[in-house]
Design a protein around this motif. Structure first.
Motif, PDB file in Angstrom:
ATOM      1  N   ILE A 127       0.838  -1.196   0.000  1.00 36.71           N
ATOM      2  CA  ILE A 127       0.000   0.000   0.000  1.00 36.71           C
ATOM      3  C   ILE A 127       0.874   1.247   0.000  1.00 36.71           C
ATOM      4  O   ILE A 127       1.912   1.295   0.664  1.00 36.71           O
ATOM      5  N   ASP A 128       0.460   2.260  -0.736  1.00 38.37           N
ATOM      6  CA  ASP A 128       1.085   3.583  -0.675  1.00 38.37           C
ATOM      7  C   ASP A 128       0.179   4.488   0.139  1.00 38.37           C
ATOM      8  O   ASP A 128      -0.844   4.963  -0.358  1.00 38.37           O
ATOM      9  N   PRO A 129       0.497   4.747   1.402  1.00 35.23           N
ATOM     10  CA  PRO A 129      -0.384   5.589   2.222  1.00 35.23           C
ATOM     11  C   PRO A 129      -0.481   6.998   1.660  1.00 35.23           C
ATOM     12  O   PRO A 129       0.519   7.577   1.230  1.00 35.23           O
ATOM     13  N   ALA A 130      -1.683   7.548   1.672  1.00 31.03           N
ATOM     14  CA  ALA A 130      -1.924   8.846   1.040  1.00 31.03           C
ATOM     15  C   ALA A 130      -1.472  10.018   1.895  1.00 31.03           C
ATOM     16  O   ALA A 130      -1.317  11.123   1.389  1.00 31.03           O
ATOM     17  N   SER A 131      -1.262   9.808   3.179  1.00 28.55           N
ATOM     18  CA  SER A 131      -0.902  10.920   4.057  1.00 28.55           C
ATOM     19  C   SER A 131      -0.026  10.402   5.185  1.00 28.55           C
ATOM     20  O   SER A 131       0.123   9.184   5.376  1.00 28.55           O
ATOM     21  N   ALA A 132       0.545  11.343   5.937  1.00 22.66           N
ATOM     22  CA  ALA A 132       1.381  10.952   7.067  1.00 22.66           C
ATOM     23  C   ALA A 132       0.564  10.203   8.112  1.00 22.66           C
ATOM     24  O   ALA A 132       1.042   9.233   8.718  1.00 22.66           O
ATOM     25  N   GLY A 133      -0.670  10.647   8.314  1.00 25.66           N
ATOM     26  CA  GLY A 133      -1.529   9.951   9.257  1.00 25.66           C
ATOM     27  C   GLY A 133      -1.826   8.536   8.805  1.00 25.66           C
ATOM     28  O   GLY A 133      -1.814   7.590   9.608  1.00 25.66           O
ATOM     29  N   ALA A 134      -2.087   8.386   7.502  1.00 23.59           N
ATOM     30  CA  ALA A 134      -2.333   7.053   6.964  1.00 23.59           C
ATOM     31  C   ALA A 134      -1.091   6.182   7.074  1.00 23.59           C
ATOM     32  O   ALA A 134      -1.181   4.977   7.343  1.00 23.59           O
ATOM     33  N   GLY A 180      10.037   0.791   7.640  1.00 22.29           N
ATOM     34  CA  GLY A 180      11.068   1.808   7.853  1.00 22.29           C
ATOM     35  C   GLY A 180      10.818   3.056   7.034  1.00 22.29           C
ATOM     36  O   GLY A 180      11.040   4.181   7.501  1.00 22.29           O
ATOM     37  N   GLN A 181      10.343   2.881   5.800  1.00 20.42           N
ATOM     38  CA  GLN A 181      10.056   4.032   4.947  1.00 20.42           C
ATOM     39  C   GLN A 181       8.877   4.829   5.477  1.00 20.42           C
ATOM     40  O   GLN A 181       8.919   6.066   5.518  1.00 20.42           O
ATOM     41  N   PHE A 182       7.812   4.134   5.890  1.00 23.69           N
ATOM     42  CA  PHE A 182       6.599   4.829   6.312  1.00 23.69           C
ATOM     43  C   PHE A 182       6.839   5.720   7.526  1.00 23.69           C
ATOM     44  O   PHE A 182       6.267   6.811   7.621  1.00 23.69           O
ATOM     45  N   VAL A 183       7.657   5.258   8.474  1.00 32.82           N
ATOM     46  CA  VAL A 183       7.855   6.019   9.717  1.00 32.82           C
ATOM     47  C   VAL A 183       9.301   6.488   9.881  1.00 32.82           C
ATOM     48  O   VAL A 183       9.695   6.921  10.950  1.00 32.82           O
ATOM     49  N   ARG A 184      10.091   6.386   8.798  1.00 33.66           N
ATOM     50  CA  ARG A 184      11.490   6.835   8.812  1.00 33.66           C
ATOM     51  C   ARG A 184      12.266   6.208   9.964  1.00 33.66           C
ATOM     52  O   ARG A 184      12.976   6.883  10.711  1.00 33.66           O
ATOM     53  N   ASP A 392      -3.992  19.725   2.192  1.00 32.57           N
ATOM     54  CA  ASP A 392      -4.711  20.222   3.361  1.00 32.57           C
ATOM     55  C   ASP A 392      -3.871  19.990   4.618  1.00 32.57           C
ATOM     56  O   ASP A 392      -3.287  18.916   4.803  1.00 32.57           O
ATOM     57  N   ARG A 393      -3.822  21.000   5.476  1.00 33.07           N
ATOM     58  CA  ARG A 393      -2.965  20.911   6.661  1.00 33.07           C
ATOM     59  C   ARG A 393      -3.363  19.752   7.566  1.00 33.07           C
ATOM     60  O   ARG A 393      -2.494  19.058   8.115  1.00 33.07           O
ATOM     61  N   GLU A 394      -4.648  19.518   7.726  1.00 33.25           N
ATOM     62  CA  GLU A 394      -5.099  18.466   8.637  1.00 33.25           C
ATOM     63  C   GLU A 394      -4.891  17.081   8.045  1.00 33.25           C
ATOM     64  O   GLU A 394      -4.499  16.145   8.743  1.00 33.25           O
ATOM     65  N   GLN A 395      -5.141  16.931   6.737  1.00 37.84           N
ATOM     66  CA  GLN A 395      -5.069  15.620   6.107  1.00 37.84           C
ATOM     67  C   GLN A 395      -3.650  15.260   5.686  1.00 37.84           C
ATOM     68  O   GLN A 395      -3.234  14.097   5.781  1.00 37.84           O
ATOM     69  N   TYR A 396      -2.889  16.248   5.215  1.00 38.92           N
ATOM     70  CA  TYR A 396      -1.530  16.002   4.727  1.00 38.92           C
ATOM     71  C   TYR A 396      -0.558  16.970   5.410  1.00 38.92           C
ATOM     72  O   TYR A 396       0.050  17.831   4.764  1.00 38.92           O
ATOM     73  N   PRO A 397      -0.413  16.842   6.728  1.00 38.96           N
ATOM     74  CA  PRO A 397       0.371  17.851   7.456  1.00 38.96           C
ATOM     75  C   PRO A 397       1.827  17.947   7.015  1.00 38.96           C
ATOM     76  O   PRO A 397       2.376  19.047   6.913  1.00 38.96           O
ATOM     77  N   PHE A 398       2.486  16.799   6.751  1.00 35.99           N
ATOM     78  CA  PHE A 398       3.893  16.853   6.362  1.00 35.99           C
ATOM     79  C   PHE A 398       4.053  17.466   4.986  1.00 35.99           C
ATOM     80  O   PHE A 398       4.930  18.311   4.761  1.00 35.99           O
ATOM     81  N   GLU A 399       3.208  17.053   4.033  1.00 31.42           N
ATOM     82  CA  GLU A 399       3.286  17.625   2.686  1.00 31.42           C
ATOM     83  C   GLU A 399       2.980  19.119   2.731  1.00 31.42           C
ATOM     84  O   GLU A 399       3.620  19.920   2.036  1.00 31.42           O
ATOM     85  N   TRP A 400       2.007  19.495   3.544  1.00 29.75           N
ATOM     86  CA  TRP A 400       1.657  20.909   3.710  1.00 29.75           C
ATOM     87  C   TRP A 400       2.850  21.685   4.271  1.00 29.75           C
ATOM     88  O   TRP A 400       3.203  22.760   3.763  1.00 29.75           O
TER      89      TRP A 400
END
Length: 753
Positions: A127-134, A180-184, A392-400
């Motif tokens: 799976i490729d998670p769509a956001s940091a939360g995912a 490791g990639q998902f959570v660095r 969006d800041r709430e949904q994609y905080p790291f990308e934002w």
């Protein structure tokens, strides 16, 4: 998760049902069958058949809002060849690498619970998670799933073969790498590398060459992440070796799509190697590899993968463009990103579109930095703001947060080249907004780099505002970054931050009477030189030499003797041995200007005019490159410096020609350096003008010149006081007092005209 009917399954689709039941009811997922086969072979054109399966499968997943498709076939021996296809909703990283497209697992017809656990973990890892939360949510599922399978050594059961065993063990490495990639998590990436190495080294390459190739591709991806994160060149070298090994099996002739995927990944590692050095060889090789990959992937076969490879190509072109004169590479980079944007619809693929829009904005920002159409800077700012509409800041905080950081950097470019205090304030706001999201504990590198950029913005702000508060905050911001960017773990970033810290300390020292901060600046630059060696990183070494020379020059103006001024001249000339006018014109020009400063100070302390004449020549060489039309602020600074050298030179000659030339140079500089846009710079030039007019007034015995001098000093003093520039304010007060006394004593003696 969607489960497609396995090609070759029986009429009751019993094998497919077994896959479904192995996944159904697992934590954190919902599973649905599509009740249709996916990816049938076409012996007449297997390449396009595979491409069609990947293309149609991903679009079906995206349209259904699903994350991953489990598909494959039942082989003639009854074994189940399973593939996992991600919807690829969210590209991750600056450049995108791809998973292998072969069989992820082979399972016996009747597989055990242990293999069902492997299937579940591999499907999650696909799976490729769509956001940091995912990504964090997915990691909470992957942790226990990995724990279930990582202890498996010898799986037993009917139908078990060495090929099945090796694929299952390799899957453990793939799952650890995904986690490791998902959570660095570097420890998980280390685990992935160790597992994949063991599998590769233990298996017989000739017995199952595709498993061996897939394992090498997965190993190359994990090693690249480690090498890039830790700045470890040996990991990147091993990554390249792993990809080369994979391509011994996945040849362009026999497995063109597999080969192209590995070629893209190999290019990503080459880019990582090239990005950390100063040469161009690896970057040229990366660009060639990306071109190779897109020729096979093609816009028609795999449009999204092709677009991501085009995006990668653009990043590599922009990186090499930063090492070369001219703007051709930046135009190529922008064109590559634009081509990608043509096949990435914002509505259906918003995250792919936003990432590519950000990279396109960076390419046109680079064009503007080279003087190619300053409107590109505004276009870049607009591009980053468009991306923020998606992130969006709430949904994609790291990308934002990352895009806020990029926006801030672009706004700094606008300020540096076009001026504008409002844009500078906006940049500071953008960096602070990013830091509101980025936390030191969860995103240490991003947090540190944004602190680095905030420090840069505060330095620029300090040039335009009062006091030393912004400079002191800038120093604090750099020191915060250095808590993460340590010499041991991030040597190149540590050195870069030491340079920025040195610049801030040098500016802070320039506003104070003492020398403590200037001495700290020199120490910071000398620390950076220990990392930036001339042989390995010549341009970085030259940059530090130039900055060191400037700090030494500032110290030389405060101390007796000429030793520091000589050191400053030597540092700048060392930098010019590396910088060439044709190769690095802007850096060459900046260093010529700084060399002029050091020569001028040396000339002020030594007899004769040779050093002063050399200073003027250096300044004029700089002005030939940094012209008024293309670089007005830099040009004005150089004119001010020419005036300084001519003033000292004129004081040593009987006639006043050099002094008149100095007055003209200062007044020309003031045509660009306005009081509103650059108050402190404006005041410094007014002070210089005042000194020259004072000398002319005495030489020509004209009180009008002294009146002009007094007016220039008084306007300068007002700004110095507001800016907290105590040293310059003290000098101005003393000179005003002396000129007023002189005018009082000379009333009636000198001509007023």
């Amino acid at each position: 998760m969607h489960v497609a009917n396995l090609v070759g399954d029986d009429g009751a689709t019993s094998a497919t049902q077994q896959i479904f039941e192995a996944l159904e009811g697992r934590p954190g997922i919902s599973v649905a069958r599509t009740f249709a086969a996916h990816g049938g072979d076409d012996p007449s054109d297997p390449v396009d058949a595979l491409a069609a399966a990947l293309r149609t499968g991903r679009w079906a997943l995206r349209d259904a809002g699903a994350d991953v498709l489990v598909w494959g076939r039942v082989a003639d021996d009854g074994s189940l060849h399973i593939r996992v296809l991600s919807a690829s909703q969210a590209p991750r990283g600056i450049v995108r690498t791809f998973r292998s497209v072969g069989d992820n697992l082979i399972l016996p017809r009747k597989f055990s619970v242990d293999l069902a656990n492997v299937l579940y973990a591999v499907t999650l890892a696909g799976i490729d998670p769509a956001s940091a939360g995912a990504a964090q949510d997915l990691a909470t599922l992957l942790e226990p799933a990995l724990a279930e399978i990582e202890s498996l050594k010898d799986l037993q059961g009917e139908g078990m073969t060495p090929s099945i065993m090796f694929r299952a063990r390799a899957a453990c490495g793939v799952v650890a790498g995904a986690l490791g990639q998902f959570v660095r998590d570097m420890d998980r990436l280390d685990q992935a590398v160790a597992t994949l190495r063991d599998v590769r080294d233990e298996m017989d390459r000739t017995a199952d060459p595709q498993v061996w190739a897939m394992t090498n591709n997965a190993l190359g991806r994990a090693l690249r992440m480690i090498g890039a994160f830790r700045q470890q060149p040996e990991a990147l070298t091993e990554s390249l070796a792993a990809y080369a090994a994979a391509q011994e099996i996945y040849t362009r002739e026999d497995f063109p799509l597999h080969w192209a995927i590995v070629e893209n990944n190999r290019a990503a590692t080459l880019w990582s190697v090239g990005a950390r050095s100063e040469g161009r060889a690896e970057l040229e090789e990366a660009i060639a590899a990306y071109h190779n990959a897109v020729r096979v992937l093609t816009r028609e076969r795999l449009p999204v993968s092709w677009a991501m490879a085009q995006n990668n190509l653009g990043v590599a072109l922009r990186t090499i463009g930063e090492r070369e004169p001219g703007i051709a590479r930046f135009h190529e980079a922008a064109a590559a990103h634009q081509a990608a944007l043509e096949v990435l619809p914002r509505r259906r693929l918003p995250l792919h579109w936003a990432m590519t829009e950000v990279n396109y904005a960076r390419a046109i920002e680079a064009l503007a930095q080279r003087g190619e159409g300053r409107q590109h800077l505004d276009e870049a700012v607009h591009g980053f703001r468009q991306a923020l509409e998606v992130y969006d800041r709430e949904q994609y905080p790291f990308e934002w947060a990352h895009t806020q950081d990029a926006l801030g950097v672009a706004l700094l470019g606008v300020v540096q080249h076009l001026g504008g205090a409002m844009r500078l304030d906006e940049a500071v706001v953008a960096f602070r907004a990013a830091l509101d999201v980025l936390e030191r504990d969860t995103s240490p590198l991003d947090w540190a780099r944004t602190h680095l950029h905030l420090g840069d913005a505060l330095q620029l702000l300090a040039e335009r505002e009062e006091g030393t508060a912004h400079l002191e905050e800038s120093v604090s911001s750099y020191r915060a970054a250095l808590e993460i960017l340590t010499l041991r773990h991030r040597p190149l970033d540590w050195a870069k931050t030491q340079i920025s810290l040195g610049n801030a300390l040098a500016t802070l020292g320039g506003r104070e009477e003492g020398t403590r901060h200037l001495e700290e600046a020199v120490a910071a630059f000398r620390s950076a030189i220990e990392i930036y060696s001339r042989d390995e990183l010549p341009f970085h070494w030259a940059m530090v030499q130039n900055n060191l020379g400037t700090a030494l020059w500032n110290l030389a103006k405060r101390e007796e003797g000429t030793a520091l001024a000589h050191q400053a001249v030597a540092a700048h000339r060392a930098a010019l041995e590396v910088y060439g006018r044709e190769q690095m014109p802007l850096d060459w020009a900046a260093t010529q200007n700084n060399l002029g400063n050091a020569l001028r100070t040396l000339g002020e302390h030594e007899e004769g005019t040779d050093n002063l004449r050399a200073a003027v020549e250096a300044y004029r060489a700089a002005a030939d490159v940094r012209t008024r039309d293309r670089f007005p602020l830099a040009w004005a600074m150089i004119q001010n410096n020419i005036g300084n050298a001519l003033q000292t030179w004129g004081e040593r000659e009987d006639d006043t020609a050099r002094l008149e030339q100095a007055v003209n140079a200062y007044r020309t500089a003031l045509e660009v350096r306005s009081r509103d846009r650059l108050p402190l710079h404006w005041a410094l030039t007014q002070s210089n003008l005042g000194a020259t007019l004072w000398t002319l007034g005495e030489r020509q015995k004209r009180s009008s010149r002294l009146q002009e001098s007094l007016a220039a000093y008084k306007t300068a003093l007002d700004i110095f006081v507001r800016a907290g520039a105590d040293y310059h304010a003290g000098v101005a007060r003393r000179n005003i007092k002396r000129i007023e006394q002189m005018l009082s004593n000379r009333v009636g003696e000198w001509a007023s005209a």
